[in-house]
Scaffold this motif. Structure first.
Motif, PDB file in Angstrom:
ATOM      1  N   TRP A  99       0.825  -1.208   0.000  1.00 13.93           N
ATOM      2  CA  TRP A  99       0.000   0.000   0.000  1.00 13.93           C
ATOM      3  C   TRP A  99       0.864   1.265   0.000  1.00 13.93           C
ATOM      4  O   TRP A  99       0.460   2.291  -0.553  1.00 13.93           O
ATOM      5  CB  TRP A  99      -1.027   0.001   1.127  1.00 13.93           C
ATOM      6  N   SER A 100       2.067   1.198   0.585  1.00 12.06           N
ATOM      7  CA  SER A 100       2.945   2.366   0.589  1.00 12.06           C
ATOM      8  C   SER A 100       3.464   2.664  -0.817  1.00 12.06           C
ATOM      9  O   SER A 100       3.520   3.829  -1.242  1.00 12.06           O
ATOM     10  CB  SER A 100       4.111   2.145   1.554  1.00 12.06           C
ATOM     11  N   ILE A 101       3.849   1.622  -1.550  1.00 13.10           N
ATOM     12  CA  ILE A 101       4.311   1.824  -2.927  1.00 13.10           C
ATOM     13  C   ILE A 101       3.169   2.344  -3.798  1.00 13.10           C
ATOM     14  O   ILE A 101       3.363   3.232  -4.648  1.00 13.10           O
ATOM     15  CB  ILE A 101       4.878   0.504  -3.492  1.00 13.10           C
ATOM     16  N   ALA A 102       1.960   1.818  -3.596  1.00  8.85           N
ATOM     17  CA  ALA A 102       0.805   2.297  -4.363  1.00  8.85           C
ATOM     18  C   ALA A 102       0.504   3.760  -4.052  1.00  8.85           C
ATOM     19  O   ALA A 102       0.088   4.521  -4.940  1.00  8.85           O
ATOM     20  CB  ALA A 102      -0.414   1.431  -4.070  1.00  8.85           C
ATOM     21  N   THR A 103       0.726   4.173  -2.813  1.00  9.49           N
ATOM     22  CA  THR A 103       0.509   5.581  -2.454  1.00  9.49           C
ATOM     23  C   THR A 103       1.509   6.475  -3.169  1.00  9.49           C
ATOM     24  O   THR A 103       1.179   7.597  -3.573  1.00  9.49           O
ATOM     25  CB  THR A 103       0.611   5.760  -0.927  1.00  9.49           C
ATOM     26  N   LEU A 104       2.730   5.985  -3.357  1.00  7.49           N
ATOM     27  CA  LEU A 104       3.688   6.723  -4.188  1.00  7.49           C
ATOM     28  C   LEU A 104       3.167   6.851  -5.622  1.00  7.49           C
ATOM     29  O   LEU A 104       3.378   7.878  -6.287  1.00  7.49           O
ATOM     30  CB  LEU A 104       5.044   6.017  -4.186  1.00  7.49           C
ATOM     31  N   GLN A 114      -5.336   7.234 -13.899  1.00  2.70           N
ATOM     32  CA  GLN A 114      -4.113   6.788 -13.223  1.00  2.70           C
ATOM     33  C   GLN A 114      -4.294   6.806 -11.703  1.00  2.70           C
ATOM     34  O   GLN A 114      -3.844   5.893 -11.008  1.00  2.70           O
ATOM     35  CB  GLN A 114      -2.946   7.673 -13.637  1.00  2.70           C
ATOM     36  N   MET A 115      -4.950   7.853 -11.200  1.00  2.00           N
ATOM     37  CA  MET A 115      -5.193   7.920  -9.760  1.00  2.00           C
ATOM     38  C   MET A 115      -6.095   6.778  -9.319  1.00  2.00           C
ATOM     39  O   MET A 115      -5.862   6.151  -8.274  1.00  2.00           O
ATOM     40  CB  MET A 115      -5.821   9.262  -9.400  1.00  2.00           C
ATOM     41  N   PHE A 116      -7.110   6.464 -10.117  1.00  2.00           N
ATOM     42  CA  PHE A 116      -8.022   5.371  -9.774  1.00  2.00           C
ATOM     43  C   PHE A 116      -7.262   4.046  -9.711  1.00  2.00           C
ATOM     44  O   PHE A 116      -7.481   3.237  -8.806  1.00  2.00           O
ATOM     45  CB  PHE A 116      -9.145   5.291 -10.809  1.00  2.00           C
ATOM     46  N   THR A 117      -6.348   3.822 -10.667  1.00  2.00           N
ATOM     47  CA  THR A 117      -5.560   2.589 -10.674  1.00  2.00           C
ATOM     48  C   THR A 117      -4.666   2.498  -9.445  1.00  2.00           C
ATOM     49  O   THR A 117      -4.568   1.437  -8.804  1.00  2.00           O
ATOM     50  CB  THR A 117      -4.702   2.514 -11.952  1.00  2.00           C
ATOM     51  N   ALA A 118      -4.013   3.609  -9.104  1.00  2.00           N
ATOM     52  CA  ALA A 118      -3.141   3.614  -7.926  1.00  2.00           C
ATOM     53  C   ALA A 118      -3.946   3.375  -6.658  1.00  2.00           C
ATOM     54  O   ALA A 118      -3.537   2.607  -5.773  1.00  2.00           O
ATOM     55  CB  ALA A 118      -2.388   4.942  -7.838  1.00  2.00           C
ATOM     56  N   ARG A 119      -5.114   3.999  -6.570  1.00  2.00           N
ATOM     57  CA  ARG A 119      -5.963   3.790  -5.396  1.00  2.00           C
ATOM     58  C   ARG A 119      -6.473   2.347  -5.338  1.00  2.00           C
ATOM     59  O   ARG A 119      -6.659   1.789  -4.249  1.00  2.00           O
ATOM     60  CB  ARG A 119      -7.137   4.763  -5.440  1.00  2.00           C
ATOM     61  N   PHE A 120      -6.692   1.739  -6.484  1.00  2.00           N
ATOM     62  CA  PHE A 120      -7.072   0.333  -6.541  1.00  2.00           C
ATOM     63  C   PHE A 120      -6.025  -0.516  -5.812  1.00  2.00           C
ATOM     64  O   PHE A 120      -6.354  -1.370  -4.984  1.00  2.00           O
ATOM     65  CB  PHE A 120      -7.199  -0.093  -8.006  1.00  2.00           C
ATOM     66  N   PHE A 121      -4.742  -0.265  -6.092  1.00  2.00           N
ATOM     67  CA  PHE A 121      -3.686  -1.061  -5.467  1.00  2.00           C
ATOM     68  C   PHE A 121      -3.447  -0.668  -4.015  1.00  2.00           C
ATOM     69  O   PHE A 121      -2.984  -1.497  -3.214  1.00  2.00           O
ATOM     70  CB  PHE A 121      -2.401  -0.964  -6.287  1.00  2.00           C
TER      71      PHE A 121
END
Length: 433
Positions: A99-104, A114-121
């Motif tokens: 979750w920390s890498i996804a927050t990056l 792109q934000m939706f994909t990152a929030r997905f992870f």
């Protein structure tokens, strides 16, 4: 295969570590829960900036918040089941790193997609942390502290949300919203390293205890697992009732900063700090409600249900009244009162889930509880509020959301009616798994 699990299971009441180490485990697991929710709630503090920069609708903003809770709800059960088999500590560390890498990834997003994909992870990484982390905490403390520990541990969600909102709003106001996400990501990665150094499977359970646990550990079939998770009829009402009640904190955590900006014409940083204050009140309330529930129900276990009903009714009264008043000090005071008890049902419900399911599957049982909390409550709250707000305005949306508490109160009443019979069956017989 069959295994027995009774109310007197040693695993439930005889921790095998020192008190000092138990509290160290609690502190570090609680710290990672803070990081979890800081990464989750950083988005809500920068809603106004994203809305202006990317021209997003309230429904789109709500979806960026809700996708995390959706993934938590969908994946928490299978991930928790795997953690029960693979190792809870190893699973917690892997989740935190993901979750920390996804927050990056959120920090470098250039569009809504792109934000939706990152929030997905982010949601994938956070999926089972609450359930597995709580199972780890409960395993190193005696059983009579369950409501207190459940409320106190899960209050980390409120405290993490508070810190995430306040710090993110301040960082975003001075350095931009991307640095808000980056700051939360670094915090999570650093704490993951510390957790790896201090908390291990070996230290949580000495060799003799681990050998006994392996010998007694059942091989679950799907049917047997379902029977164990729903061995008592009342626990189902606890799962759903708590989930519906959490619609309120889910909606309030996501939309309070925007409400304060729109209704009170506050600057973003001030609105974020004030909203964070309400979230802090919610966290304190979870702890107080958990402690109060343990004390009141220690000699009469059924009172845990009564306390849950009481919290729901009081929350409805406070918030339904607040959003029918004009903006001002009285409205803010009632919002604070409602927020204090909004998540208070987590303490009694967590204790009931632990009491009514076998200790060998506590992480999985907590996962089912988390699934209900996230899909029915924390995920539904923000997006449902956003959908109503797009059509009728945010103020009207917040007027209707408190009615979920009345439905939750009814479910807790129904659960209490079946609770006595469930306890008798568990005391007399065995739970087949």
């Amino acid at each position: 295969m069959q295994a027995t699990a009774t109310l007197g299971d040693a695993d439930a009441g005889a921790p095998s570590v020192s008190r000092a180490y138990a509290w160290s485990v609690f502190a570090l697991t609680f710290g990672l829960l803070l990081a979890d929710y800081m990464s989750r709630q950083v988005l809500n503090a920068v809603f106004p900036l994203l809305k202006a920069e990317w021209m997003l609708t309230d429904t789109q903003l709500g979806s960026l918040s809700s996708i995390v809770s959706v993934m938590v709800g969908v994946l928490t059960f299978p991930f928790s089941l795997l953690a029960d088999r693979w190792g809870r500590v190893r699973s917690l560390i892997l989740m935190a790193v993901l979750w920390s890498i996804a927050t990056l990834g959120c920090a470098v997003s250039a569009s809504y997609g792109q934000m939706f994909t990152a929030r997905f992870f982010v949601g994938v990484g956070e999926a089972a942390y609450g359930s597995v982390g709580l199972a780890v905490v409960l395993s190193v403390f005696p059983a009579h502290l369950r409501a207190t520990l459940s409320g106190s541990f899960l209050a980390g969600g409120a405290f993490g949300s508070m810190l995430g909102m306040a710090l993110s709003g301040i960082v975003a106001a001075h350095f931009g919203w991307r640095w808000s996400f980056a700051t939360m990501a670094v915090f999570g990665l650093v704490l993951s390293v510390i957790y790896r150094l201090v908390v291990t499977e070996r230290r949580l359970a000495p060799e003799r205890a681990r050998a006994a646990a392996r010998a007694a550990r059942p091989r679950f079939t799907p049917r047997g697992l379902a029977q164990a998770l729903f061995a008592s009829k009342s626990v189902g009402f606890g799962y759903v009732g708590c989930g519906l009640q959490l619609i309120l904190p889910g909606a309030m955590f996501a939309w309070l900063p925007s409400y304060l900006v729109r209704t009170y014409a506050m600057r973003l940083d001030r609105a974020s700090v004030l909203a964070a204050g309400f979230v802090l009140i919610s966290g304190i309330g979870m702890i107080v409600c958990g402690v109060l529930t343990d004390r009141i129900s220690r000699r009469s276990p059924a009172r845990k249900w009564t306390m849950a009903v009481t919290y729901c009714v009081l929350v409805f009264a406070a918030l339904a009244t607040a959003f029918r008043l004009p903006p001002g000090p009285l409205q803010l005071a009632l919002i604070g009162a409602g927020m204090f008890m909004a998540s208070g049902v987590c303490g009694p419900t967590g204790a009931l889930v632990a009491e009514l399911t076998p200790p060998s599957i506590h992480a999985t049982a907590m996962a089912l509880w988390a699934l209900a909390n996230n899909l029915l409550g924390l995920a539904a709250g923000p997006v449902l509020t956003g959908m109503i707000a797009d059509r009728m305005g945010l103020h009207v949306a917040l007027e209707w959301i408190p009615f979920a508490s009345l439905v939750a109160a009814l479910l807790f009443v129904l659960g209490k009616r079946r609770y006595g019979g469930d306890l008798e069956r568990m005391a007399q017989g065995q739970c087949e798994i």
